[in-house]
Design a protein around this motif. Structure first.
Motif, PDB file in Angstrom:
ATOM      1  N   ILE A  51       0.846  -1.198   0.000  1.00  0.00           N
ATOM      2  CA  ILE A  51       0.000   0.000   0.000  1.00  0.00           C
ATOM      3  C   ILE A  51       0.877   1.241   0.000  1.00  0.00           C
ATOM      4  CG2 ILE A  51      -1.648   1.362   1.370  1.00  0.00           C
ATOM      5  CD1 ILE A  51      -2.706  -1.381   2.455  1.00  0.00           C
ATOM      6  N   LEU A  52       1.930   1.223   0.838  1.00  0.00           N
ATOM      7  CA  LEU A  52       2.791   2.401   0.973  1.00  0.00           C
ATOM      8  C   LEU A  52       3.784   2.545  -0.176  1.00  0.00           C
ATOM      9  CD1 LEU A  52       3.203   4.763   2.895  1.00  0.00           C
ATOM     10  CD2 LEU A  52       4.931   3.435   4.086  1.00  0.00           C
ATOM     11  N   GLY A  53       3.872   1.517  -1.014  1.00  0.00           N
ATOM     12  CA  GLY A  53       4.780   1.644  -2.156  1.00  0.00           C
ATOM     13  C   GLY A  53       6.202   1.245  -1.862  1.00  0.00           C
ATOM     14  N   LEU A  54       6.444   0.686  -0.669  1.00  0.00           N
ATOM     15  CA  LEU A  54       7.804   0.234  -0.360  1.00  0.00           C
ATOM     16  C   LEU A  54       8.120  -1.020  -1.165  1.00  0.00           C
ATOM     17  CD1 LEU A  54       7.778   0.793   3.505  1.00  0.00           C
ATOM     18  CD2 LEU A  54       8.990   2.146   1.795  1.00  0.00           C
ATOM     19  N   TRP A  55       7.074  -1.818  -1.410  1.00  0.00           N
ATOM     20  CA  TRP A  55       7.185  -2.907  -2.376  1.00  0.00           C
ATOM     21  C   TRP A  55       6.141  -2.657  -3.456  1.00  0.00           C
ATOM     22  CZ3 TRP A  55       7.485  -7.022   2.054  1.00  0.00           C
ATOM     23  CH2 TRP A  55       8.826  -7.159   2.454  1.00  0.00           C
ATOM     24  N   LYS A  56       6.518  -2.934  -4.675  1.00  0.00           N
ATOM     25  CA  LYS A  56       5.610  -2.617  -5.781  1.00  0.00           C
ATOM     26  C   LYS A  56       4.688  -3.788  -6.073  1.00  0.00           C
ATOM     27  CE  LYS A  56       6.570   1.557  -6.797  1.00  0.00           C
ATOM     28  NZ  LYS A  56       5.831   2.148  -5.675  1.00  0.00           N
ATOM     29  N   ALA A  57       3.421  -3.465  -6.290  1.00  0.00           N
ATOM     30  CA  ALA A  57       2.476  -4.504  -6.690  1.00  0.00           C
ATOM     31  C   ALA A  57       2.799  -4.929  -8.113  1.00  0.00           C
ATOM     32  CB  ALA A  57       1.055  -3.963  -6.615  1.00  0.00           C
ATOM     33  N   SER A  58       2.856  -6.233  -8.358  1.00  0.00           N
ATOM     34  CA  SER A  58       3.140  -6.699  -9.719  1.00  0.00           C
ATOM     35  C   SER A  58       1.872  -6.700 -10.566  1.00  0.00           C
ATOM     36  CB  SER A  58       3.769  -8.097  -9.692  1.00  0.00           C
ATOM     37  OG  SER A  58       3.072  -8.925  -8.791  1.00  0.00           O
ATOM     38  N   ARG A  59       0.728  -6.723  -9.879  1.00  0.00           N
ATOM     39  CA  ARG A  59      -0.556  -6.709 -10.599  1.00  0.00           C
ATOM     40  C   ARG A  59      -1.598  -6.110  -9.685  1.00  0.00           C
ATOM     41  NH1 ARG A  59      -1.481 -12.455 -12.349  1.00  0.00           N
ATOM     42  NH2 ARG A  59      -3.556 -12.565 -11.470  1.00  0.00           N
ATOM     43  N   GLY A  60      -2.679  -5.569 -10.281  1.00  0.00           N
ATOM     44  CA  GLY A  60      -3.765  -5.063  -9.472  1.00  0.00           C
ATOM     45  C   GLY A  60      -3.641  -3.572  -9.200  1.00  0.00           C
ATOM     46  N   ASN A  61      -4.594  -3.059  -8.420  1.00  0.00           N
ATOM     47  CA  ASN A  61      -4.634  -1.623  -8.157  1.00  0.00           C
ATOM     48  C   ASN A  61      -4.823  -1.330  -6.682  1.00  0.00           C
ATOM     49  OD1 ASN A  61      -6.170  -2.078 -10.979  1.00  0.00           O
ATOM     50  ND2 ASN A  61      -4.910  -0.224 -10.998  1.00  0.00           N
ATOM     51  N   LEU A  72       2.824   4.946  -7.755  1.00  0.00           N
ATOM     52  CA  LEU A  72       3.538   6.067  -7.122  1.00  0.00           C
ATOM     53  C   LEU A  72       4.658   5.555  -6.226  1.00  0.00           C
ATOM     54  CD1 LEU A  72       0.625   8.475  -6.074  1.00  0.00           C
ATOM     55  CD2 LEU A  72       1.985   8.491  -8.170  1.00  0.00           C
ATOM     56  N   SER A  73       5.639   6.452  -5.970  1.00  0.00           N
ATOM     57  CA  SER A  73       6.742   6.080  -5.077  1.00  0.00           C
ATOM     58  C   SER A  73       6.303   6.261  -3.623  1.00  0.00           C
ATOM     59  CB  SER A  73       7.959   6.967  -5.349  1.00  0.00           C
ATOM     60  OG  SER A  73       7.664   8.294  -4.972  1.00  0.00           O
ATOM     61  N   ALA A  74       7.074   5.649  -2.715  1.00  0.00           N
ATOM     62  CA  ALA A  74       6.717   5.715  -1.289  1.00  0.00           C
ATOM     63  C   ALA A  74       6.622   7.149  -0.767  1.00  0.00           C
ATOM     64  CB  ALA A  74       7.717   4.897  -0.469  1.00  0.00           C
TER      65      ALA A  74
ATOM     66  N   ASN B 368      18.459   4.660   8.461  1.00  0.00           N
ATOM     67  CA  ASN B 368      17.335   3.906   7.898  1.00  0.00           C
ATOM     68  C   ASN B 368      16.724   4.690   6.741  1.00  0.00           C
ATOM     69  OD1 ASN B 368      14.982   2.468   7.374  1.00  0.00           O
ATOM     70  ND2 ASN B 368      14.533   2.110   9.534  1.00  0.00           N
ATOM     71  N   THR B 369      17.255   4.414   5.545  1.00  0.00           N
ATOM     72  CA  THR B 369      16.825   5.167   4.369  1.00  0.00           C
ATOM     73  C   THR B 369      15.345   4.952   4.074  1.00  0.00           C
ATOM     74  OG1 THR B 369      19.010   4.666   3.494  1.00  0.00           O
ATOM     75  CG2 THR B 369      17.436   5.605   1.980  1.00  0.00           C
ATOM     76  N   GLU B 370      14.900   3.721   4.231  1.00  0.00           N
ATOM     77  CA  GLU B 370      13.517   3.379   3.880  1.00  0.00           C
ATOM     78  C   GLU B 370      12.529   4.143   4.747  1.00  0.00           C
ATOM     79  OE1 GLU B 370      12.018  -0.874   2.772  1.00  0.00           O
ATOM     80  OE2 GLU B 370      11.488  -0.466   4.863  1.00  0.00           O
ATOM     81  N   MET B 371      12.836   4.289   6.027  1.00  0.00           N
ATOM     82  CA  MET B 371      11.903   4.975   6.932  1.00  0.00           C
ATOM     83  C   MET B 371      11.824   6.454   6.575  1.00  0.00           C
ATOM     84  SD  MET B 371       9.825   4.085   9.219  1.00  0.00           S
ATOM     85  CE  MET B 371       8.527   5.264   9.526  1.00  0.00           C
ATOM     86  N   VAL B 372      12.937   7.020   6.139  1.00  0.00           N
ATOM     87  CA  VAL B 372      12.924   8.428   5.730  1.00  0.00           C
ATOM     88  C   VAL B 372      12.003   8.599   4.524  1.00  0.00           C
ATOM     89  CG1 VAL B 372      14.339  10.301   4.802  1.00  0.00           C
ATOM     90  CG2 VAL B 372      15.220   8.907   6.639  1.00  0.00           C
ATOM     91  N   GLU B 373      12.050   7.642   3.604  1.00  0.00           N
ATOM     92  CA  GLU B 373      11.138   7.694   2.447  1.00  0.00           C
ATOM     93  C   GLU B 373       9.697   7.501   2.890  1.00  0.00           C
ATOM     94  OE1 GLU B 373      12.998   6.478  -1.646  1.00  0.00           O
ATOM     95  OE2 GLU B 373      13.067   4.745  -0.275  1.00  0.00           O
ATOM     96  N   ALA B 374       9.485   6.580   3.849  1.00  0.00           N
ATOM     97  CA  ALA B 374       8.120   6.326   4.333  1.00  0.00           C
ATOM     98  C   ALA B 374       7.554   7.543   5.047  1.00  0.00           C
ATOM     99  CB  ALA B 374       8.121   5.120   5.266  1.00  0.00           C
ATOM    100  N   LEU B 375       8.422   8.440   5.500  1.00  0.00           N
ATOM    101  CA  LEU B 375       7.956   9.665   6.145  1.00  0.00           C
ATOM    102  C   LEU B 375       7.683  10.773   5.120  1.00  0.00           C
ATOM    103  CD1 LEU B 375      10.300   9.662   9.258  1.00  0.00           C
ATOM    104  CD2 LEU B 375       7.821   9.523   9.296  1.00  0.00           C
ATOM    105  N   GLY B 376       7.896  10.452   3.839  1.00  0.00           N
ATOM    106  CA  GLY B 376       7.508  11.392   2.792  1.00  0.00           C
ATOM    107  C   GLY B 376       8.634  12.194   2.168  1.00  0.00           C
TER     108      GLY B 376
END
Lengths: 241, 481
Positions: A51-61, A72-74, B368-376
């Motif tokens: 949901i947050l975009g940290l991992w990308k969905a390969s399919r779906g919305n 979109l990016s995280a 923690n690079t990922e958490m910084v991104e998760a914070l926008g």
């Protein structure tokens, strides 16, 4: 009928060669707390991260507030008003409590009345305001992680197992904190393994197994139906044998 | 005695808690016992000065590695580029010759007198800003709201700090000797106006971490009025050519633009470098090594194409050659200056890392690079900022080093690269403070060994690195514990 703030439609996620989400269909109603339950390895954390975009969905919305956020990016998704409290809490141990909160205040400075409200709910943060976050206990870190996600108003907060490894007294405090949060406009999607905690707070519930949603509905219905609880949550016990 | 007090007095605990100071003391004592005192003072100042220059060159690389996990072996080429940019400005300003072809083609050839004048004026201004700024920020209380002054004593302190700033400008610029009274008036007004700007910015920043709206209050309006008046007076007289004596400030007027242009110029090169070379290879260390080494050859080649393969002389101005003597102790002037400049840069970097939002983001990103991104936050934007800043610092360090060597050539940066890598390993990857201590240790040891055991001097830095790594593999003052 409560309108959906977030919906996942046939979402698949692959991590390297592993197919984790096998077509998640999930609706998170606006307002209140939706609990995401399921055994270890079912795909709950993967759902939140997708949901947050940290991992990308390969399919779906993934549709958030009537907008397709799948590609979109995280940082872009976070800026739309989604906060995140990861399973490992994600606090910055080398920063002070104050600095951890400052990072989360994207607009520049922390809203004083909002900060005061958070420090009333989590008084330990006030006590250790200028202490390195790495020196906090597990429960205090969890409080910091949650407070950080709330320092600015968010439309949706994704929380991953907030009670993991915490003492019962701290869990009670968490229940109180989330009851306070319920009085605001914030929608919460929370992953939990602790059914007592989930049933105390949840308004809606979805159960995931093997990367698919196997049940969703009101928490009161699930709490009242012991046979259903056993059927769904017994999956937990079987998988550990 | 409590256990905490006992711990503080325990030497082993002290050494483990403050390894960087322990190593510094050990190296200083090694020199003290092996070298006659007066020579030791000379070599210590020389070593500290050299260390500071290395710190400026290395700080960018350690930040880049700490935050972005990028090993940029093209860093040496950025240092060389800085040295060439610096040499061009210094030789151009010093002799009134404008070697940049574009400007020569436009027949822009300001006289050396005017250039020295502008240089001296701007340097005096910088000096004055630093003095007023420090005074104002130290003495004004943080409870000042919205940049306005709530207490009369704050206004008085602001006024006094600007008088001090004006006085320092008047003394250092040599205007006091010119016998031309409008120049003294200009000095006072300029200092006062500029000091107000600095004080306003400092107070506002301390009050609420952001600038207050312009013309927000009566005191702000009066400040702006004075700033406007001062600026108008200054601009009328700036282009006039004064009869400058070749004093320290006038000489600094050559160096400061040289260093600044090296800083800005290599910063721009760094931006292009990041977009073209680094961006495609984030996360792949092997490719980074290959690509950045290749970039180093390209940049060195381009420098040869423009400036030619020969060495360019970069001689120090008259007041910065030679040494200062006290009894039989003499201290090299330029190394003293380099030490002061390096210290100022360290202070600024430290302030940015520890007290600004960008600094907080950098420290959070290292963890923690990922958490910084998760914070926008767009972490890639932060990467670019850090890389460009690191390149700019490398450029400035290169200009400083070129001036110290007296001659600039294409191999300058590559020679320094091995030493820089040693410094950031000793200090701890990603740590600015660690980089400083590593650089000081390398500088001191190098200078002591040249006197005591010249044959060891060649590999003394490597020996130091081996000893530190055997004791503390994470470095003396690492960022991550």
């Amino acid at each position: 009928m409560t309108c959906a703030l977030l919906s996942l439609r046939d979402v698949h996620t692959h991590i390297e060669q592993y197919h984790i989400l096998h077509g998640i269909d999930l609706t998170v109603p606006r307002g209140g707390i939706t609990m995401l339950l399921g055994r270890n390895g079912a795909g709950k954390t993967t759902t939140l991260r997708t949901i947050l975009g940290l991992w990308k969905a390969s399919r779906g919305n993934v549709i958030f507030d009537s907008r397709d956020i799948t590609k979109l990016s995280a940082p872009q998704i976070a800026r739309l008003g989604i906060g995140y409290v990861p399973e490992d809490m994600g606090i910055f141990a080398l920063l002070t409590v104050r600095e951890n909160m400052e990072v989360a205040a994207r607009s520049g400075s922390m809203n004083e009345s909002r900060l005061e409200w958070l420090l009333e709910i989590f008084p330990a943060l006030k006590k250790f305001w200028n202490t390195m976050a790495g020196g906090l206990s597990g429960g205090q870190r969890q409080m910091l992680s949650i407070a950080r996600a709330l320092i600015e108003p968010r439309k949706l907060i994704l929380i991953d197992e907030p009670t993991k490894g915490l003492a019962p007294a701290i869990i009670q405090h968490m229940i109180y904190a989330f009851q306070q949060l319920k009085q605001t406009d914030t929608t919460v999607l929370m992953v939990e393994q602790n059914f007592y905690f989930a049933s105390s707070l949840g308004d809606y519930v979805a159960v995931i197994d093997d990367g698919k949603v196997v049940y969703d509905g009101k928490m009161t219905d699930l709490s009242a139906n012991e046979a259903l609880q056993t059927k769904l949550l017994k999956l937990n016990f079987d998988s550990h044998q | 005695m409590g256990s905490k007090e006992k711990k503080l007095l325990n030497p082993v605990h002290l050494i483990n808690a403050y390894p960087q100071y322990f190593m510094l003391v050990v190296v200083l004592l090694v020199g003290l016992f092996g070298i006659p005192f007066s020579t030791w003072v000379t070599l210590t100042v020389a070593g500290l000065g050299m260390g500071m220059m290395i710190f400026v060159m290395a700080s960018g690389m350690t930040l880049t590695f700490g935050l972005m996990d990028v090993l940029n072996l093209g860093h040496g080429a950025l240092i060389t580029a800085g040295a060439f940019f610096g040499a061009t400005v210094v030789t151009g300003l010093g002799t009134g010759r404008w070697p940049i072809k574009l400007l020569a083609g436009l027949h822009v050839r300001p006289s050396s007198q005017t250039l020295w004048g502008i240089g001296a004026f701007s340097t005096s201004l910088v000096l004055m800003l630093i003095i007023s700024g420090i005074l104002a920020s130290k003495m004004l209380r943080a409870d000042t709201k919205q940049g306005a002054f709530n207490h009369p004593y704050q206004l008085l302190i602001l006024f006094l700090s600007n008088i001090v700033g004006a006085a320092s400008l008047w003394v250092f610029s040599g205007w006091s000797k010119s016998g031309f009274w409008p120049s003294e008036l200009i000095a006072a007004l300029t200092a006062f106006a500029a000091g107000l700007i600095v004080s306003w910015l400092t107070v506002a920043y301390r009050a609420n971490r952001s600038l207050p709206p312009l013309c927000g209050s009566a005191s702000n309006q009066s400040q702006l009025g004075l700033i406007g008046a001062g600026t108008a007076v200054v601009s009328i007289f700036t282009l006039h050519s004064w009869d400058w004596s070749h004093n320290f400030v006038a000489n600094m007027g050559i160096l400061v633009p040289g260093f600044l242009i090296a800083f800005i110029g290599v910063g721009i090169v760094g931006y292009v470098f990041e977009r073209l070379i680094i961006k495609p290879v984030y996360g792949d260390s092997f490719k980074q090594i290959l690509v950045t080494v290749g970039a180093m050859y390209i940049i060195d080649g381009l420098l040869k194409v423009y400036w030619g393969p020969d060495q360019i002389p970069m001689s120090r101005p008259s007041t910065l050659t030679g040494g200062l003597s006290l009894g039989n102790i003499s201290v090299e002037k330029y190394r003293l200056l380099a030490g002061v400049i390096g210290l100022i840069i360290y202070w600024i970097l430290n302030a940015i890392i520890n007290r600004t939002k960008v600094g907080i983001l950098i420290r959070a990103g290292v963890e923690n690079t990922e958490m910084v991104e998760a914070l926008g936050y767009r972490i890639k934007l932060l990467y670019v900022t850090v890389f460009v800043s690191g390149a700019a610092l490398a450029g400035m360090g290169g200009a400083m080093w070129g001036l110290y060597q007296g001659v600039v050539s294409v191999g300058l940066g590559s020679e320094m690269l091995v030493l820089i890598i040693i410094v950031i390993i000793i200090g701890g990857m990603g740590s600015i403070a660690g980089c400083l201590y590593g650089a000081l240790l390398v500088g001191l040891l190098n200078n002591y060994m040249i006197y005591m055991l010249p044959k060891v001097a060649l590999f003394s830095s490597v020996l130091l690195m081996v000893i530190v790594l055997m004791w503390r593999p994470q470095g003396l003052k690492p960022l991550m514990k």
